[in-house]
Design an enzyme around this catalytic site. Sequence first.
Site, PDB file in Angstrom:
ATOM      1  N   ARG A   1      60.624  42.463  21.329  1.00 30.97           N
ATOM      2  CA  ARG A   1      60.963  42.995  23.390  1.00 30.97           C
ATOM      3  C   ARG A   1      62.325  43.055  23.792  1.00 30.97           C
ATOM      4  O   ARG A   1      62.558  43.614  24.368  1.00 30.97           O
ATOM      5  CB  ARG A   1      61.106  40.952  23.309  1.00 30.97           C
ATOM      6  CG  ARG A   1      59.728  40.087  23.112  1.00 30.97           C
ATOM      7  CD  ARG A   1      60.099  38.776  23.462  1.00 30.97           C
ATOM      8  NE  ARG A   1      60.901  38.325  22.670  1.00 30.97           N
ATOM      9  CZ  ARG A   1      62.104  37.313  22.389  1.00 30.97           C
ATOM     10  NH1 ARG A   1      62.245  36.957  23.571  1.00 30.97           N
ATOM     11  NH2 ARG A   1      62.720  36.101  21.512  1.00 30.97           N
TER      12      ARG A   1
ATOM     13  N   TYR B   1      54.766  46.106  13.926  1.00 30.68           N
ATOM     14  CA  TYR B   1      54.342  45.569  14.659  1.00 30.68           C
ATOM     15  C   TYR B   1      53.191  46.488  15.377  1.00 30.68           C
ATOM     16  O   TYR B   1      53.486  47.517  15.252  1.00 30.68           O
ATOM     17  CB  TYR B   1      55.271  44.963  15.554  1.00 30.68           C
ATOM     18  CG  TYR B   1      56.491  43.484  15.017  1.00 30.68           C
ATOM     19  CD1 TYR B   1      55.938  42.360  14.834  1.00 30.68           C
ATOM     20  CD2 TYR B   1      56.679  43.962  14.224  1.00 30.68           C
ATOM     21  CE1 TYR B   1      57.052  41.247  14.225  1.00 30.68           C
ATOM     22  CE2 TYR B   1      58.033  43.522  14.311  1.00 30.68           C
ATOM     23  CZ  TYR B   1      57.697  41.902  14.139  1.00 30.68           C
ATOM     24  OH  TYR B   1      59.006  40.864  13.604  1.00 30.68           O
TER      25      TYR B   1
ATOM     26  N   ASP C   1      58.133  34.938  17.570  1.00 28.16           N
ATOM     27  CA  ASP C   1      58.196  34.686  18.579  1.00 28.16           C
ATOM     28  C   ASP C   1      56.837  34.014  19.050  1.00 28.16           C
ATOM     29  O   ASP C   1      55.376  33.681  18.123  1.00 28.16           O
ATOM     30  CB  ASP C   1      58.324  35.348  18.994  1.00 28.16           C
ATOM     31  CG  ASP C   1      59.490  36.246  19.465  1.00 28.16           C
ATOM     32  OD1 ASP C   1      60.006  36.355  19.281  1.00 28.16           O
ATOM     33  OD2 ASP C   1      59.180  37.898  20.606  1.00 28.16           O
TER      34      ASP C   1
ATOM     35  N   ASP D   1      59.182  38.390  27.836  1.00 27.33           N
ATOM     36  CA  ASP D   1      56.731  38.609  26.802  1.00 27.33           C
ATOM     37  C   ASP D   1      56.454  37.428  28.143  1.00 27.33           C
ATOM     38  O   ASP D   1      57.496  36.795  29.467  1.00 27.33           O
ATOM     39  CB  ASP D   1      57.202  38.194  25.648  1.00 27.33           C
ATOM     40  CG  ASP D   1      57.191  36.389  25.584  1.00 27.33           C
ATOM     41  OD1 ASP D   1      57.817  36.448  27.058  1.00 27.33           O
ATOM     42  OD2 ASP D   1      57.481  36.050  24.844  1.00 27.33           O
TER      43      ASP D   1
END
Length: 272
Positions: free
Chosen positions: A198, A91, A63, A105
């Site tokens: 997300r 992550y 992203d 986000d």
Amino acid sequence: MAAEKASRLLSLHGLFPVYKPPGATSAQTLNDLKSRLLREAGLKEFTKKRKQMLKIGHGGTLDSAASGLLVVGIGDGTKMLGAMLTGSKKYTTTGQLGKATDTLDASGSVTEEKPYDHITREAVEAALGTFTGNILQVPPLFSALKKNGKRLSCLVREGAEVEAKPARPVVVHKLSLTDFQPPLFTLDVECGGGFYVRSLIRDIGEALSSVASVKDLIRTKQGPFTLDEETLREDRWDIEHIAQALQTSATPPEQACKRLKTSEAGETVVQS
């Protein structure tokens, strides 16, 4: 000297890790890297012909608001990038309770706010169990997924009416809560290909009778590569440092090309 550097650049083959800063798309990061290498090699004009001379690609979009590890393939290494797409990824993400955005986000516009004062650490930890293992996940509208050959994120920004893609199977190997300071909570996530952090944060918010969005996202591992001191930052985006990275990689590119299959135990194993 320029001819030697050009020859040196075009002789590079394999996979190496770079750091993608927040705010840049993966494509922009790759083009910046490519432009620097072409300029260093004396191939200053970034034409389509010279772009094709230097084969370079990345192993999975990160992203634009996120940062961290981006695996890059150069030369014959571009043929190995498919393994990166299906391999295990890790992550670290910080979610924000009580606030939903259109992009899921912090880069997006707030679409909804809900109370979160009823949410405890124990409630978050309990909810995580429902998002571990083989699950179904609805991808974000703002994503690199395509409709009629065009990215959904581009269609949404152009004002087109876009329906969410149907839920699809994904795998979460490990999911743990490392910090809880309402409205913020931090997770370590290990997942397979096609997974969206997300969407995970969105779904956790809904499971807790609230809403949530990603405040911060860092990719720390992809396949055999980890985010560490050997990951190339922008100040080391040059031919010599890339050559060294290709030689000193803990896992040879040939092995990365062979296999990155997730075992039933949720660990990345080597398979012929």
